[in-house]
Scaffold this motif. Structure first.
Motif, PDB file in Angstrom:
ATOM      1  N   ILE A 184      -4.666   5.734   3.968  1.00 42.01           N
ATOM      2  CA  ILE A 184      -4.564   4.269   3.969  1.00 42.01           C
ATOM      3  C   ILE A 184      -5.121   3.752   5.290  1.00 42.01           C
ATOM      4  O   ILE A 184      -4.621   4.114   6.363  1.00 42.01           O
ATOM      5  N   VAL A 196      -7.187   5.982  -7.331  1.00 48.29           N
ATOM      6  CA  VAL A 196      -5.802   5.659  -6.978  1.00 48.29           C
ATOM      7  C   VAL A 196      -5.109   4.941  -8.125  1.00 48.29           C
ATOM      8  O   VAL A 196      -3.942   5.208  -8.448  1.00 48.29           O
ATOM      9  N   MET A 253      -7.818  -0.810  -3.470  1.00 51.50           N
ATOM     10  CA  MET A 253      -7.807   0.640  -3.666  1.00 51.50           C
ATOM     11  C   MET A 253      -8.974   1.127  -4.501  1.00 51.50           C
ATOM     12  O   MET A 253      -9.593   0.369  -5.267  1.00 51.50           O
ATOM     13  N   ALA A 295       0.832  -1.208   0.000  1.00 54.01           N
ATOM     14  CA  ALA A 295       0.000   0.000   0.000  1.00 54.01           C
ATOM     15  C   ALA A 295       0.863   1.253   0.000  1.00 54.01           C
ATOM     16  O   ALA A 295       0.568   2.226  -0.705  1.00 54.01           O
ATOM     17  N   ASP A 322      -8.716   5.795   0.800  1.00 59.70           N
ATOM     18  CA  ASP A 322      -8.337   5.684  -0.609  1.00 59.70           C
ATOM     19  C   ASP A 322      -7.732   4.312  -0.897  1.00 59.70           C
ATOM     20  O   ASP A 322      -7.911   3.750  -1.972  1.00 59.70           O
ATOM     21  N   ILE A 323      -6.999   3.805   0.090  1.00 63.09           N
ATOM     22  CA  ILE A 323      -6.396   2.472   0.018  1.00 63.09           C
ATOM     23  C   ILE A 323      -6.726   1.759   1.319  1.00 63.09           C
ATOM     24  O   ILE A 323      -6.719   2.364   2.390  1.00 63.09           O
TER      25      ILE A 323
END
Length: 452
Positions: free
Chosen positions: A240, A289, A285, A109, A265-266
């Motif tokens: 993340i 992204v 993700m 990530a 977002d992740i």
């Protein structure tokens, strides 16, 4: 004379029971002793041991193919697992990168976040910000993101200085404020950190929705992650969420982030993603992204030999289908309320339990010398290990955790049984825990009080 083992164990010269088999929430050693797995191993065996549906999925895939190399082939098992994760994240995470462990997933990530900005023409955005009292894995990149001092200390000179933000630790506010009156100051520290570093140099912020081993199930106050999301969006930084420990039902929802409507977002998964039936983890993700990479190099720089192998993917898919079919997340929510209330009640009778916290079936107990002042026990006297050892003698498996104002001096354990645990089994857990309280109070606590 017993032959010396060639297996490297956590403590090289310690003796460990040999496991025979497991069923449901119980494990059995080779002499027949049973253990209630109140930690799901390492908060992993989310649906319990010996589930026949998962065993059948293992055998079925093994009859087809167990391994192909991801640079040469895809497989139905991998494709179907990625589709299932997209579905279980309500379409918010349509892209999955499969690896073998949580440490690999968080490091992947991190690399994806950095590559995202490189492909957008902003290679200087390469710094990751993380929190103290956090744990994201034991590989060097993952450990650099981890604010877990005990695990960093041997490798400090090789690690990046990513941790810079205090945790939302309301029991011991790192900023010396009272909960409910602080204006979410711990979240606003992220903004201060970004401004000090410079937003043009920061790629992402990573955090566990509920802090696990580094803090003993610290759950943030309402509004914390909403503020984190606002700050990340304001400064154009990826968020993340490390859901390796919390994902797929552990906290009473499929995703822990759903408690606060704070979609990252992740996102990173592991542990409960396979329930311990196979090694697998994932970095997943959002569309925005992956788009710069899809339009640019078209390849994420990462991967491992066993990434996306069909055997593990098929097993993970079977576990996630089981989680949905049996409404495991809702059961964890209800069981978590029952167990947390019971733990809080027993804490009233024991002077050494300072705090009971957590969400769903990710619960923590912090031990203190003085309940009123919250004075911790010294780390050197190993209160946590002593308590866990006494519990294991009573056939109860608990998980160690750090705590304390600096994440070093405190003592804590986590209670995180399989999400399928029944009320009768929770009562058995509480019975064995009560035996451990008694043993600890009689045999260990007096000496700890004198040593501190």
């Amino acid at each position: 004379m017993k032959q010396q083992s060639s297996l490297i164990k956590p403590v090289l010269d310690a003796g460990y029971p040999t496991i025979s088999h497991g069923k449901g929430v119980y494990l059995y050693d080779h002499v027949g002793k049973d253990y209630l797995d109140a930690s799901s191993g390492a908060v992993t065996a989310n649906i319990g041991h010996g589930v026949e549906e998962i065993e059948a999925a293992m055998a079925e895939q093994a009859k087809k193919v167990s391994f192909v190399y991801r640079s040469q082939f895809t497989s139905d098992a991998a494709e179907n697992l990625a589709s299932k994760i997209k579905e279980m994240t309500d379409g918010k995470m349509p892209w999955s990168f499969f690896v073998n462990s949580g440490s690999e997933a968080t490091e992947t990530a991190m690399k994806i976040a950095i590559q995202h900005w490189q492909e957008k023409g902003k290679p200087q955005k390469s710094r990751i910000i993380s929190r103290w009292m956090s744990y994201h894995g034991i590989t060097m990149g993952a450990l650099s993101m981890s604010g877990y001092q005990q695990r960093r200390e041997r490798f400090t000179e090789y690690l990046e200085s990513f941790p810079s933000v205090p945790p939302p630790y309301c029991y011991r506010c790192p900023l010396g404020m009272e909960p409910g009156t602080c204006g979410m100051a711990c979240a606003k520290e992220l903004e201060s950190s970004i401004r000090r570093i410079g937003e043009d140099h920061v790629a992402a912020f990573i955090a566990e929705p509920v802090i696990g081993a580094a803090g003993g199930a610290i759950s943030p106050p309402e509004g914390y992650f909403q503020e984190i999301k606002r700050i990340c969006k304001k400064y154009n930084i990826l968020f993340i969420a490390d859901e390796v420990m919390t994902g797929f039902g552990r906290t009473g929802k499929i995703l822990a982030c759903d408690h606060w409507d704070a979609c990252p977002d992740i996102m990173v998964f592991g542990k409960g993603m396979s329930g311990g039936y196979t090694p697998i983890a994932a970095a997943v993700m959002a569309e925005h992204v992956i788009q710069p990479i899809l339009k640019g190099s078209k390849s994420i720089m990462g991967g491992h030999t066993f990434s996306a192998n069909p055997q593990s993917c098929a097993v993970s898919l079977a576990v996630l289908e089981y989680v949905e079919k049996h409404d495991v997340a809702s059961k964890a929510a209800a069981s978590g309320i029952f167990l947390k209330q019971a733990l809080k009640k027993t804490a009233e009778d024991h002077s050494f339990i300072g705090d009971v916290r957590g969400k769903g079936l990710l619960l923590g107990m912090e031990f203190v010398k003085n309940k009123q002042t919250k004075e911790p026990f010294l780390r050197s006297i190993e209160v946590t290990n002593t308590f866990i050892s006494l519990a294991q003698k009573n056939g109860l498996l608990l998980y160690p955790a750090a705590s304390g104002h600096d994440g070093i001096t405190g003592s804590a354990v986590m209670i995180a049984p399989p999400l399928t645990i029944t009320e009768a089994e929770m009562n058995d857990l509480l019975f064995r825990l009560d035996l451990t309280y008694s043993d600890f109070t009689k045999a260990a606590l007096p000496g700890f009080m004198e040593s501190n």
